[in-house]
Design a protein around this motif. Structure first.
Motif, PDB file in Angstrom:
ATOM      1  N   ASN A 221       0.846  -1.200   0.000  1.00 52.24           N
ATOM      2  CA  ASN A 221       0.000   0.000   0.000  1.00 52.24           C
ATOM      3  C   ASN A 221       0.876   1.244   0.000  1.00 52.24           C
ATOM      4  O   ASN A 221       0.644   2.192  -0.735  1.00 52.24           O
ATOM      5  CB  ASN A 221      -0.887   0.035   1.245  1.00 52.24           C
ATOM      6  CG  ASN A 221      -2.011  -0.979   1.160  1.00 52.24           C
ATOM      7  OD1 ASN A 221      -2.531  -1.246   0.069  1.00 52.24           O
ATOM      8  ND2 ASN A 221      -2.368  -1.553   2.286  1.00 52.24           N
ATOM      9  N   THR A 264      -0.598  -8.020 -10.772  1.00 54.53           N
ATOM     10  CA  THR A 264      -1.550  -6.930 -10.687  1.00 54.53           C
ATOM     11  C   THR A 264      -1.253  -5.868 -11.742  1.00 54.53           C
ATOM     12  O   THR A 264      -2.161  -5.316 -12.368  1.00 54.53           O
ATOM     13  CB  THR A 264      -1.505  -6.321  -9.265  1.00 54.53           C
ATOM     14  OG1 THR A 264      -1.701  -7.375  -8.332  1.00 54.53           O
ATOM     15  CG2 THR A 264      -2.570  -5.265  -9.077  1.00 54.53           C
TER      16      THR A 264
ATOM     17  N   LEU B  85       1.556  12.794   1.095  1.00 51.57           N
ATOM     18  CA  LEU B  85       1.517  11.509   0.415  1.00 51.57           C
ATOM     19  C   LEU B  85       0.072  11.205   0.009  1.00 51.57           C
ATOM     20  O   LEU B  85      -0.841  11.389   0.804  1.00 51.57           O
ATOM     21  CB  LEU B  85       2.017  10.420   1.369  1.00 51.57           C
ATOM     22  CG  LEU B  85       2.364   9.083   0.720  1.00 51.57           C
ATOM     23  CD1 LEU B  85       3.597   9.217  -0.164  1.00 51.57           C
ATOM     24  CD2 LEU B  85       2.590   8.020   1.785  1.00 51.57           C
ATOM     25  N   ILE B  86      -0.081  10.796  -1.243  1.00 51.88           N
ATOM     26  CA  ILE B  86      -1.419  10.421  -1.686  1.00 51.88           C
ATOM     27  C   ILE B  86      -1.622   8.956  -1.313  1.00 51.88           C
ATOM     28  O   ILE B  86      -0.960   8.078  -1.854  1.00 51.88           O
ATOM     29  CB  ILE B  86      -1.555  10.620  -3.212  1.00 51.88           C
ATOM     30  CG1 ILE B  86      -1.231  12.074  -3.560  1.00 51.88           C
ATOM     31  CG2 ILE B  86      -2.939  10.220  -3.692  1.00 51.88           C
ATOM     32  CD1 ILE B  86      -0.996  12.311  -5.031  1.00 51.88           C
ATOM     33  N   GLU B  87      -2.483   8.717  -0.385  1.00 55.05           N
ATOM     34  CA  GLU B  87      -2.691   7.345   0.091  1.00 55.05           C
ATOM     35  C   GLU B  87      -3.385   6.505  -0.978  1.00 55.05           C
ATOM     36  O   GLU B  87      -4.380   6.924  -1.547  1.00 55.05           O
ATOM     37  CB  GLU B  87      -3.544   7.331   1.371  1.00 55.05           C
ATOM     38  CG  GLU B  87      -2.889   7.999   2.566  1.00 55.05           C
ATOM     39  CD  GLU B  87      -1.718   7.214   3.142  1.00 55.05           C
ATOM     40  OE1 GLU B  87      -1.594   6.015   2.823  1.00 55.05           O
ATOM     41  OE2 GLU B  87      -0.927   7.808   3.909  1.00 55.05           O
ATOM     42  N   ALA B  88      -2.839   5.341  -1.264  1.00 54.87           N
ATOM     43  CA  ALA B  88      -3.460   4.455  -2.254  1.00 54.87           C
ATOM     44  C   ALA B  88      -3.497   3.039  -1.691  1.00 54.87           C
ATOM     45  O   ALA B  88      -2.618   2.642  -0.929  1.00 54.87           O
ATOM     46  CB  ALA B  88      -2.663   4.488  -3.550  1.00 54.87           C
ATOM     47  N   ARG B  89      -4.514   2.286  -2.035  1.00 57.52           N
ATOM     48  CA  ARG B  89      -4.621   0.890  -1.601  1.00 57.52           C
ATOM     49  C   ARG B  89      -4.161  -0.013  -2.737  1.00 57.52           C
ATOM     50  O   ARG B  89      -4.555   0.183  -3.879  1.00 57.52           O
ATOM     51  CB  ARG B  89      -6.072   0.506  -1.268  1.00 57.52           C
ATOM     52  CG  ARG B  89      -6.742   1.317  -0.197  1.00 57.52           C
ATOM     53  CD  ARG B  89      -6.314   0.950   1.197  1.00 57.52           C
ATOM     54  NE  ARG B  89      -6.405  -0.489   1.504  1.00 57.52           N
ATOM     55  CZ  ARG B  89      -5.823  -1.021   2.575  1.00 57.52           C
ATOM     56  NH1 ARG B  89      -5.113  -0.283   3.384  1.00 57.52           N
ATOM     57  NH2 ARG B  89      -5.950  -2.315   2.812  1.00 57.52           N
ATOM     58  N   PHE B  90      -3.356  -1.002  -2.391  1.00 56.08           N
ATOM     59  CA  PHE B  90      -2.946  -1.980  -3.394  1.00 56.08           C
ATOM     60  C   PHE B  90      -3.910  -3.159  -3.338  1.00 56.08           C
ATOM     61  O   PHE B  90      -4.053  -3.803  -2.300  1.00 56.08           O
ATOM     62  CB  PHE B  90      -1.519  -2.451  -3.113  1.00 56.08           C
ATOM     63  CG  PHE B  90      -1.063  -3.538  -4.034  1.00 56.08           C
ATOM     64  CD1 PHE B  90      -0.688  -3.258  -5.340  1.00 56.08           C
ATOM     65  CD2 PHE B  90      -1.015  -4.860  -3.602  1.00 56.08           C
ATOM     66  CE1 PHE B  90      -0.278  -4.267  -6.196  1.00 56.08           C
ATOM     67  CE2 PHE B  90      -0.603  -5.875  -4.457  1.00 56.08           C
ATOM     68  CZ  PHE B  90      -0.237  -5.576  -5.754  1.00 56.08           C
ATOM     69  N   LYS B  91      -4.578  -3.410  -4.460  1.00 53.88           N
ATOM     70  CA  LYS B  91      -5.502  -4.562  -4.484  1.00 53.88           C
ATOM     71  C   LYS B  91      -4.941  -5.615  -5.427  1.00 53.88           C
ATOM     72  O   LYS B  91      -4.977  -5.450  -6.643  1.00 53.88           O
ATOM     73  CB  LYS B  91      -6.873  -4.113  -4.985  1.00 53.88           C
ATOM     74  CG  LYS B  91      -7.609  -3.219  -4.022  1.00 53.88           C
ATOM     75  CD  LYS B  91      -9.069  -3.041  -4.452  1.00 53.88           C
ATOM     76  CE  LYS B  91      -9.649  -1.771  -3.872  1.00 53.88           C
ATOM     77  NZ  LYS B  91      -9.139  -0.545  -4.553  1.00 53.88           N
ATOM     78  N   PRO B  92      -4.403  -6.691  -4.850  1.00 54.55           N
ATOM     79  CA  PRO B  92      -3.778  -7.697  -5.717  1.00 54.55           C
ATOM     80  C   PRO B  92      -4.795  -8.345  -6.664  1.00 54.55           C
ATOM     81  O   PRO B  92      -5.926  -8.634  -6.254  1.00 54.55           O
ATOM     82  CB  PRO B  92      -3.251  -8.752  -4.736  1.00 54.55           C
ATOM     83  CG  PRO B  92      -3.532  -8.257  -3.373  1.00 54.55           C
ATOM     84  CD  PRO B  92      -4.376  -7.051  -3.446  1.00 54.55           C
ATOM     85  N   GLN B  93      -4.387  -8.495  -7.896  1.00 53.20           N
ATOM     86  CA  GLN B  93      -5.220  -9.224  -8.863  1.00 53.20           C
ATOM     87  C   GLN B  93      -4.369 -10.368  -9.390  1.00 53.20           C
ATOM     88  O   GLN B  93      -3.425 -10.141 -10.117  1.00 53.20           O
ATOM     89  CB  GLN B  93      -5.592  -8.321 -10.040  1.00 53.20           C
ATOM     90  CG  GLN B  93      -6.341  -7.066  -9.656  1.00 53.20           C
ATOM     91  CD  GLN B  93      -6.545  -6.170 -10.860  1.00 53.20           C
ATOM     92  OE1 GLN B  93      -7.007  -6.600 -11.900  1.00 53.20           O
ATOM     93  NE2 GLN B  93      -6.153  -4.906 -10.723  1.00 53.20           N
ATOM     94  N   MET B  94      -4.712 -11.573  -8.981  1.00 54.11           N
ATOM     95  CA  MET B  94      -3.899 -12.714  -9.383  1.00 54.11           C
ATOM     96  C   MET B  94      -4.638 -13.580 -10.395  1.00 54.11           C
ATOM     97  O   MET B  94      -5.857 -13.521 -10.501  1.00 54.11           O
ATOM     98  CB  MET B  94      -3.570 -13.572  -8.145  1.00 54.11           C
ATOM     99  CG  MET B  94      -2.897 -12.819  -7.026  1.00 54.11           C
ATOM    100  SD  MET B  94      -1.250 -12.237  -7.493  1.00 54.11           S
ATOM    101  CE  MET B  94      -0.333 -13.779  -7.406  1.00 54.11           C
ATOM    102  N   GLU B  95      -3.836 -14.395 -11.113  1.00 55.77           N
ATOM    103  CA  GLU B  95      -4.451 -15.355 -12.013  1.00 55.77           C
ATOM    104  C   GLU B  95      -5.166 -16.401 -11.161  1.00 55.77           C
ATOM    105  O   GLU B  95      -4.626 -16.852 -10.155  1.00 55.77           O
ATOM    106  CB  GLU B  95      -3.376 -16.072 -12.835  1.00 55.77           C
ATOM    107  CG  GLU B  95      -2.733 -15.211 -13.895  1.00 55.77           C
ATOM    108  CD  GLU B  95      -1.628 -15.972 -14.621  1.00 55.77           C
ATOM    109  OE1 GLU B  95      -1.842 -16.349 -15.771  1.00 55.77           O
ATOM    110  OE2 GLU B  95      -0.569 -16.183 -14.007  1.00 55.77           O
ATOM    111  N   TYR B 131       2.734 -19.919  -5.363  1.00 57.81           N
ATOM    112  CA  TYR B 131       1.875 -18.728  -5.400  1.00 57.81           C
ATOM    113  C   TYR B 131       0.919 -18.715  -4.220  1.00 57.81           C
ATOM    114  O   TYR B 131       0.468 -17.673  -3.793  1.00 57.81           O
ATOM    115  CB  TYR B 131       1.082 -18.660  -6.716  1.00 57.81           C
ATOM    116  CG  TYR B 131       1.848 -18.024  -7.855  1.00 57.81           C
ATOM    117  CD1 TYR B 131       3.194 -18.290  -8.045  1.00 57.81           C
ATOM    118  CD2 TYR B 131       1.222 -17.152  -8.742  1.00 57.81           C
ATOM    119  CE1 TYR B 131       3.893 -17.719  -9.090  1.00 57.81           C
ATOM    120  CE2 TYR B 131       1.919 -16.572  -9.796  1.00 57.81           C
ATOM    121  CZ  TYR B 131       3.249 -16.862  -9.971  1.00 57.81           C
ATOM    122  OH  TYR B 131       3.936 -16.294 -11.005  1.00 57.81           O
TER     123      TYR B 131
END
Lengths: 472, 420
Positions: A221, A264, B85-95, B131
């Motif tokens: 994040n 991603t 800081l521009i807060e951003a959420r990392f949303k994992p996209q997996m196969e 994985y």
């Protein structure tokens, strides 16, 4: 890339099939743009129109956007040694190919004596390993501020820059980094690293000096937040370091972060679609002797050459560790679409005459170049017949039948080898030994079975050439 | 310029423009009273955000800017000055995959009709290697030969004392080198070597089954006429032990090997050469034509060593595994890798490079095991479940990496390399 079919691109091309790009039709050109084997600038009519006409210019831009790689490309360094990283489009090499091989940088701490610094830089610059017709090399130096002394760091950076290789500057301290950038910013070094603590100062540096930056965090994040912030402020050349932890669950965590980041990104999150940095040098934080550490460093590098690292920092320059890694990198980044064959036929090695030996090998590029370089390296003058086995190595071609007596006979006739030499002896590879009788029957030449590995051809010739009368 | 002019200039900017100003970076303005005008002037011309700065500068001087504009300059502008800081959420996209690799068990304990102390199960994955948590991690089997073989020096020194005795060799592999299994290669049966008769050759299998209590693999010489009857006999003498029989190929009598495996409760290794379609065909034949249960098949799609075709071996294996995960049941089997092939690469065993221009390669004692490790590691990442290996150092390193990537190691190191 955004384009999914050649049609997406074709509609933006002039559709005149003028052929100036080197392809017969615009559709064919579009297909090559799609698999990245051609560049939009090859379409001269469109490029020329774009210079005068806004509409054409827009089309050209649209094409470029359509075929832009999923992962941003970042250039480190300037001039002929500049290295390009990222630019990938797929998760698995068989789906297309990987494009820009993982760039290797080697640690140069500023705590070393100048003499030691020169020694390390020399090793980087001189390293080479012959492989499939070319020499594999390593890219550059990562100058690391250990002294905490801005002036010393600057001096070392300047010294290293004289080797003309791309550089990574390593310091978490903005003052030290500034001091170095003041002397080498025009060499376009990659600066390492932006963290949650120093990012404001580093943002200033990145903008002021226009250099690419590495953002570093274990928290994805936070890493994404940094990337979004830097991009918002106009910094485009970004590399992500999800932090390499060398062992145990730390290594597992590193693997998870890298996999998640790249999957991603390829699936469309542009905010993390940047090259990834891995630091095998982290292995030097474990306990153990130097060999253990270098071994482990090699293992970490191996994992992430296969899985998505675009740039790496190493400590060990031991050739037994570097050589396997440059070969692994070459294997993973070789374009699977390109057949690995050379032209069949007759090659002169050195200056052969009518008494020189005649040898035969296959047209599998790896085999051919290995044999050719072994012969050249051993300063052997000879005739080398290259048999078309469809790009298959000797062992498999003998088993599969592509390497057979009548094919050998045909090749000998086509190349007219019989007129070039006075003797009638053919040296075949040790791995083709079982064809000896068949080739003798078919061609009427005497067959000598050479060594299994062409690296031993020199010693073999000393024993077996010229052939003694009656030898079979 | 007089102060009045400055005020006029400031006035000419509209307030809403002022509010739209964003400040990037920390810009400090230091102003000393006596020289204020030229400085402000310079600022006014040189900075794109002149109005803001001038207003701020004027304020510093005690000038009532707020009154000038007729509105309050809200504290908001003070906040904007500092970059956030521009807060951003990392949303994992997996196969994600619908398929699953079949589980195959090797070895049998007395309860299951064999004499092994433990069994080994491979397969069961629902995603790419490491994985996500997988039910079984890859295992390593060390090669044992039924006659002395010309090993590279780096390997030879570890086996010299047991080369004449396969049972002792197997013991050493398990006890000293930590092999999960052993592979007995009955190469002496090769008509071009010793042409050992089948009934004699299989005695070695019995000896090894006595000597070690782990599951075993038994291989022939690769001779396509002799391997099927040989493996048939092996199946018979190792009745109930759930041995992996190596190998059925499209050009040997795979049916005979599969039938023997089925009859005596063993597993068949289906070997093809870097060809996903051939692999699918052979697997299908074994299941459909020979009636071998799917839980009794493991594949060997061929291991080409680092530098000598590893690119093909890797992509072939990765393609097979992905096809299986996508639902191709004909490929959904565990994979075995003949990692020992790495020792065929000259870089692994030659004393020095035959290419005079090469940077010297360094000691082969260190280089060789790395060649084997990287060959295995690369294929582990493509989906290999079983590694047939040789050098003890390679075995221990690969084992360690597999445990770490498989989430079985709690170790960690906190030191940061940047400060080393």
């Amino acid at each position: 890339m955004k384009a999914k079919s050649p049609l997406d691109i074709y509609r933006l091309l002039p559709q005149k099939n003028c052929g100036e790009c080197g392809f017969e039709t615009c559709m064919s050109f579009a297909a090559h743009l799609l698999d990245r084997s051609a560049k939009p600038s090859q379409c001269k009519p469109l490029v020329e129109a774009a210079e005068k006409d806004e509409k054409a210019k827009k089309k050209l831009q649209q094409i470029e956007e359509l075929i832009a790689p999923e992962i941003a490309e970042v250039v480190i360094g300037v001039g002929e040694n500049a290295v390009r990283i990222g630019g990938e489009d797929v998760l698995h090499r068989h789906e297309l190919t990987f494009f820009n091989p993982t760039a290797f940088f080697y640690d140069v701490p500023d705590s070393l004596e100048d003499r030691e610094i020169d020694e390390r830089c020399g090793k980087v610059v001189e390293f080479k390993k012959f492989y499939v017709g070319k020499y594999l090399t390593i890219e550059g130096m990562a100058v690391r501020c250990v002294s905490g002394d801005a002036k010393r760091f600057r001096d070392v950076v300047r010294r290293v820059s004289e080797y003309g290789r791309p550089m990574i500057l390593v310091s978490l301290d903005a003052n030290c980094m500034r001091s170095a950038l003041e002397v080498v910013a025009d060499k376009r070094p990659l600066i390492y690293a932006v963290t949650k603590e120093n990012w404001r100062e580093f943002l200033k540096l990145a903008k002021e000096f226009g250099v690419p930056v590495v953002l570093r965090s274990k928290d994805l994040n936070e890493l994404k937040s940094l990337a979004v912030t830097f991009k918002k402020h106009g910094v485009r050349d970004i590399v992500l370091d999800p932090v390499t932890e060398p062992v145990g669950e730390g290594l597992k965590g590193t693997f998870d972060r890298v996999i998640r980041l790249r999957c991603t990104a390829i699936k469309g999150d542009k905010d993390v679609a940047y090259p990834i940095m891995i630091t095998p040098i982290s292995a030097w934080a474990i306990e153990g002797d130097e060999v253990t550490k270098a071994y482990w460093e090699t293992v970490i590098a191996g994992i992430f050459i296969v899985k998505y690292a675009d740039v790496m920092i190493f400590k060990t320059l031991e050739p037994w560790a570097v050589m396997p890694l440059v070969v692994l990198r070459e294997n993973i980044y070789t374009d699977p679409r390109v057949p690995v064959q050379v032209e069949p036929g007759l090659r002169k090695i050195g200056n052969p005459d009518e008494n020189s030996p005649v040898m035969i090998t296959t047209n599998f590029a790896l085999t051919y170049y290995t044999v050719e370089s072994d012969l050249t390296s051993a300063k052997i003058d000879c005739w080398l017949l290259v048999l078309d086995t469809g790009g298959i190595c000797v062992e498999a071609a003998v088993a599969g039948g592509q390497f057979n007596a009548s094919a050998v006979k045909r090749l000998m006739e086509e190349t007219g080898i019989a007129e070039k030499v006075r003797h009638r002896y053919l040296v075949i590879p040790g791995l083709a030994a079982r064809l000896k009788g068949a080739i003798e029957d078919e061609t009427g030449w005497k067959v000598l079975v050479g060594p299994i590995d062409s690296g031993r051809i020199k010693g073999w010739l000393e024993q077996n050439w010229p052939p003694k009368n009656g030898q079979s | 310029m007089k102060l009045e002019d400055l005020i006029k200039m400031l006035k000419s900017y509209k307030v809403d423009e002022l509010e739209g100003v964003r400040i990037e970076g920390d810009i400090e303005i230091e102003i000393e009273a006596p020289n204020i005008l030229p400085i402000i002037q310079a600022l006014a011309y040189e900075l794109g955000m002149a109005a803001y700065h001038l207003a701020r500068a004027a304020k510093v001087l005690g000038f009532p800017v707020e009154q000038l504009f007729g509105v309050e300059l809200k504290p908001k502008t003070e906040v904007e000055e500092k970059v956030e800081l521009i807060e951003a959420r990392f949303k994992p996209q997996m196969e994600e995959f619908p398929g699953r690799i079949r589980e195959v068990t090797l070895g049998a304990t007395p309860k299951e009709g064999g004499t092994r102390k433990y069994t080994i199960t491979v397969g069961g994955q629902k995603n790419l290697p490491f994985y996500e948590e997988q039910p079984h991690l890859p295992v390593i089997t060390i090669d044992v030969f039924d006659r002395p073989v010309p090993f590279p020096k780096a390997v030879r020194e570890h086996y010299e004392d047991v080369m004449e005795n396969p049972a002792e060799w197997a013991k050493k592999a398990v006890k000293d080198f930590g092999a999960d299994m052993v592979t007995v290669h009955l190469i002496s049966t090769d008509p071009l070597l010793d042409d050992t008769p089948i009934h004699e050759a299989v005695k070695v299998v019995e000896d090894v089954l006595q000597a070690v209590k782990c599951p075993i693999v038994v291989g022939g010489s690769g001779n396509k006429e002799k391997d099927p009857p040989l493996l048939e006999k092996v199946a018979e003498v190792a009745e109930g032990e759930r041995v992996l029989l190596a190998s059925a190929t499209l050009d040997n009598d795979w049916e005979r090997i599969a039938s023997a495996a089925k009859k005596h409760g063993h597993v068949v290794l289906a070997w093809t050469q870097l060809d996903i379609n051939a692999q699918r065909t052979l697997n299908r034949y074994l299941m459909k034509k020979a009636g071998l249960p799917p839980e009794s098949i493991i594949m060997d799609p061929t291991t080409a060593p680092l530098g000598y075709g590893l690119d093909y071996a890797f992509s072939n294996m990765e393609k097979i595994r992905i096809a299986a995960l996508k639902g191709d049941g004909d490929l959904a089997f565990p994979i075995s890798s003949g990692t020992t092939n790495a020792w065929g690469a000259r870089e692994a065993w030659m004393k020095e490079s035959p290419i005079s221009e090469d940077t010297p390669w360094g000691p082969r004692e260190l280089r060789g095991p790395i060649w084997e490790i990287l060959t295995g590691l690369t294929l582990a990442l493509a989906g290999a479940d079983i590694f047939m290996m040789l050098h003890p150092a390679s075995v221990s390193v690969l084992k360690e990496v597999i445990e770490m990537l498989g989430g079985k190691s709690k170790e960690s190191v906190d030191r940061d390399w940047v400060g080393l």
